[in-house]
Design a protein around this motif. Structure first.
Motif, PDB file in Angstrom:
ATOM      1  N   VAL A 161     -31.435 110.220  61.044  1.00  0.00           N
ATOM      2  CA  VAL A 161     -32.421 109.284  60.505  1.00  0.00           C
ATOM      3  C   VAL A 161     -33.012 109.816  59.207  1.00  0.00           C
ATOM      4  O   VAL A 161     -33.171 109.087  58.223  1.00  0.00           O
ATOM      5  CB  VAL A 161     -33.535 109.015  61.541  1.00  0.00           C
ATOM      6  CG1 VAL A 161     -34.669 108.210  60.927  1.00  0.00           C
ATOM      7  CG2 VAL A 161     -32.961 108.281  62.754  1.00  0.00           C
ATOM      8  N   ARG A 162     -33.321 111.104  59.179  1.00  0.00           N
ATOM      9  CA  ARG A 162     -33.915 111.704  57.983  1.00  0.00           C
ATOM     10  C   ARG A 162     -32.978 111.633  56.784  1.00  0.00           C
ATOM     11  O   ARG A 162     -33.418 111.548  55.640  1.00  0.00           O
ATOM     12  CB  ARG A 162     -34.280 113.158  58.267  1.00  0.00           C
ATOM     13  CG  ARG A 162     -35.522 113.327  59.124  1.00  0.00           C
ATOM     14  CD  ARG A 162     -35.734 114.781  59.479  1.00  0.00           C
ATOM     15  NE  ARG A 162     -36.994 114.988  60.174  1.00  0.00           N
ATOM     16  CZ  ARG A 162     -37.286 116.092  60.855  1.00  0.00           C
ATOM     17  NH1 ARG A 162     -36.406 117.074  60.918  1.00  0.00           N
ATOM     18  NH2 ARG A 162     -38.457 116.207  61.454  1.00  0.00           N
ATOM     19  N   ARG A 173     -34.533 104.629  55.535  1.00  0.00           N
ATOM     20  CA  ARG A 173     -34.327 104.705  56.983  1.00  0.00           C
ATOM     21  C   ARG A 173     -34.948 103.527  57.747  1.00  0.00           C
ATOM     22  O   ARG A 173     -34.457 103.148  58.794  1.00  0.00           O
ATOM     23  CB  ARG A 173     -34.870 106.025  57.518  1.00  0.00           C
ATOM     24  CG  ARG A 173     -36.321 106.314  57.198  1.00  0.00           C
ATOM     25  CD  ARG A 173     -36.699 107.715  57.653  1.00  0.00           C
ATOM     26  NE  ARG A 173     -35.998 108.721  56.901  1.00  0.00           N
ATOM     27  CZ  ARG A 173     -36.492 109.313  55.802  1.00  0.00           C
ATOM     28  NH1 ARG A 173     -37.689 108.945  55.353  1.00  0.00           N
ATOM     29  NH2 ARG A 173     -35.808 110.221  55.170  1.00  0.00           N
ATOM     30  N   ALA A 199     -31.007 109.254  55.923  1.00  0.00           N
ATOM     31  CA  ALA A 199     -30.884 107.910  55.350  1.00  0.00           C
ATOM     32  C   ALA A 199     -31.856 107.751  54.186  1.00  0.00           C
ATOM     33  O   ALA A 199     -33.028 108.135  54.281  1.00  0.00           O
ATOM     34  CB  ALA A 199     -31.158 106.856  56.413  1.00  0.00           C
ATOM     35  N   LEU A 258     -35.290 100.615  62.452  1.00  0.00           N
ATOM     36  CA  LEU A 258     -34.321 101.390  61.695  1.00  0.00           C
ATOM     37  C   LEU A 258     -33.402 100.475  60.895  1.00  0.00           C
ATOM     38  O   LEU A 258     -33.036  99.383  61.344  1.00  0.00           O
ATOM     39  CB  LEU A 258     -33.505 102.269  62.634  1.00  0.00           C
ATOM     40  CG  LEU A 258     -34.275 103.423  63.274  1.00  0.00           C
ATOM     41  CD1 LEU A 258     -33.487 104.027  64.417  1.00  0.00           C
ATOM     42  CD2 LEU A 258     -34.586 104.495  62.237  1.00  0.00           C
ATOM     43  N   GLN A 279     -42.368 108.421  58.990  1.00  0.00           N
ATOM     44  CA  GLN A 279     -41.613 109.383  59.793  1.00  0.00           C
ATOM     45  C   GLN A 279     -42.514 110.490  60.326  1.00  0.00           C
ATOM     46  O   GLN A 279     -42.381 110.923  61.476  1.00  0.00           O
ATOM     47  CB  GLN A 279     -40.481 109.985  58.967  1.00  0.00           C
ATOM     48  CG  GLN A 279     -39.624 110.965  59.767  1.00  0.00           C
ATOM     49  CD  GLN A 279     -38.381 111.377  59.031  1.00  0.00           C
ATOM     50  OE1 GLN A 279     -37.548 110.546  58.714  1.00  0.00           O
ATOM     51  NE2 GLN A 279     -38.259 112.660  58.742  1.00  0.00           N
ATOM     52  N   GLU A 329     -27.854 101.367  57.062  1.00  0.00           N
ATOM     53  CA  GLU A 329     -27.722 102.792  56.778  1.00  0.00           C
ATOM     54  C   GLU A 329     -27.672 103.647  58.039  1.00  0.00           C
ATOM     55  O   GLU A 329     -27.150 104.760  58.009  1.00  0.00           O
ATOM     56  CB  GLU A 329     -28.877 103.258  55.891  1.00  0.00           C
ATOM     57  CG  GLU A 329     -28.904 102.577  54.526  1.00  0.00           C
ATOM     58  CD  GLU A 329     -29.890 103.225  53.576  1.00  0.00           C
ATOM     59  OE1 GLU A 329     -30.260 104.397  53.806  1.00  0.00           O
ATOM     60  OE2 GLU A 329     -30.284 102.563  52.600  1.00  0.00           O
ATOM     61  N   CYS A 330     -28.243 103.146  59.142  1.00  0.00           N
ATOM     62  CA  CYS A 330     -28.284 103.927  60.391  1.00  0.00           C
ATOM     63  C   CYS A 330     -27.502 103.220  61.499  1.00  0.00           C
ATOM     64  O   CYS A 330     -27.804 103.397  62.683  1.00  0.00           O
ATOM     65  CB  CYS A 330     -29.729 104.149  60.834  1.00  0.00           C
ATOM     66  SG  CYS A 330     -30.776 104.977  59.626  1.00  0.00           S
TER      67      CYS A 330
END
Length: 293
Positions: free
Chosen positions: A112-113, A118, A115, A83, A55, A87-88
């Motif tokens: 995103v952060r 991610r 998750a 991704l 990230q 989860e996203c």
């Protein structure tokens, strides 16, 4: 170790993959049988890009437009982080207009952060610098991507974006239209015109666009099309523009002829998940009795 490789010809590795997290939703949506081919285990180590977390290595501007995948670079290496759709997954429900509105803030970045896992996996490729003195390795084209002459009635469409959406349904969703196009195999099988699909930028590859434009679609398959989905993640778009991020109007359809619609007598529903349809195209579909959502 959760590491796998892709190859076009069974000899040379074109990219490495590292499986980072469980992602049953994303794997089920793959255009090929990813679940049976990827490693059963996850990578047990800590993957970094030049010493930074994935990230941290991705530009903030790119995180603000997070959708399906995010790229980062280290010298001649490119790492594409996919991704985790499990989860996203809410990112994929946003249409183009919604994503552009949220890109002006850190809303997608924060999502995103948040998750826990991610990124589901990462694709790693090396772009070797070309040398004029390097010997040519091109092979003669096999001809397997040349369209056969058809002796049966064919479907014709005035709208190219609509044709592409129909091919997506018949080729990649229902596996009825053959051959199943693969841009990497196609690119490697062009003889002295061979190319690397990853080096073609964010425009449609002309030879690939022409292949889909002239692909014979048997009229007998028309009745098999009951639903069409316009989504930036459709496989056919990534064949045309392998680096496409879904953030422009490359495949938007502002207008649509009713003759194109009635050519598909069983078409009942069109899902415009990517916000691809213009007002005239949407109106034409509704006028022909097609539900648009």
């Amino acid at each position: 170790m959760g590491i796998f490789a892709f190859t076009v010809d069974g000899e040379d590795t074109t990219e490495l993959g590292v499986r980072l997290a469980e992602d049953p939703v994303g794997e089920a949506a793959m255009y090929f049988d990813f679940a049976s081919r990827r490693p059963s285990q996850l990578f047990p180590g800590s993957l970094t890009v030049e010493g930074r977390s994935p990230q941290s290595s991705i530009p903030q501007a790119d995180l603000r437009t997070a959708y399906i995948s995010l790229d980062t670079h280290a010298g001649e290496w490119t790492a594409t982080f996919f991704l985790n759709a499990t989860e996203c997954g809410d990112l994929r429900t946003l249409n183009l207009v919604q994503r552009k509105a949220k890109a002006a803030t850190d809303e997608l970045t924060d999502y995103v952060r948040a998750a826990a896992h991610r990124f589901a996996w990462v694709s790693i490729t090396y772009n070797a610098p070309r040398s004029d003195n390097r010997p040519s390795l091109e092979r003669a084209p096999t001809g397997r991507w040349k369209h056969p002459v058809s002796d049966e009635p064919l479907l014709e469409f005035l709208s190219l974006p609509f044709r592409l959406a129909v091919i997506q349904e018949l080729m990649y969703e229902q596996d009825l239209l053959k051959p199943r196009f693969d841009v990497y195999d196609f690119a490697a099988d062009q003889g002295d015109q061979s190319f690397n699909p990853e080096d073609t930028g964010l425009e449609c590859i002309p030879s690939v666009l022409e292949w889909f434009r002239t692909l014979p679609i048997p009229a007998r398959l028309a009745e098999r099309v009951e639903e069409i989905v316009f989504d930036g993640g459709n496989e056919i778009y990534l064949q045309l523009i392998p680096q496409w991020d879904g953030e422009d109007g490359a495949f938007h359809m502002e207008s649509l002829s009713e003759s194109d619609i009635v050519a598909l007598p069983q078409l009942k529903k069109v899902q415009d998940l990517g916000g691809f349809l213009g007002l005239q195209a949407r109106t034409a579909l509704i006028r022909c009795g097609v539900e648009v959502i």
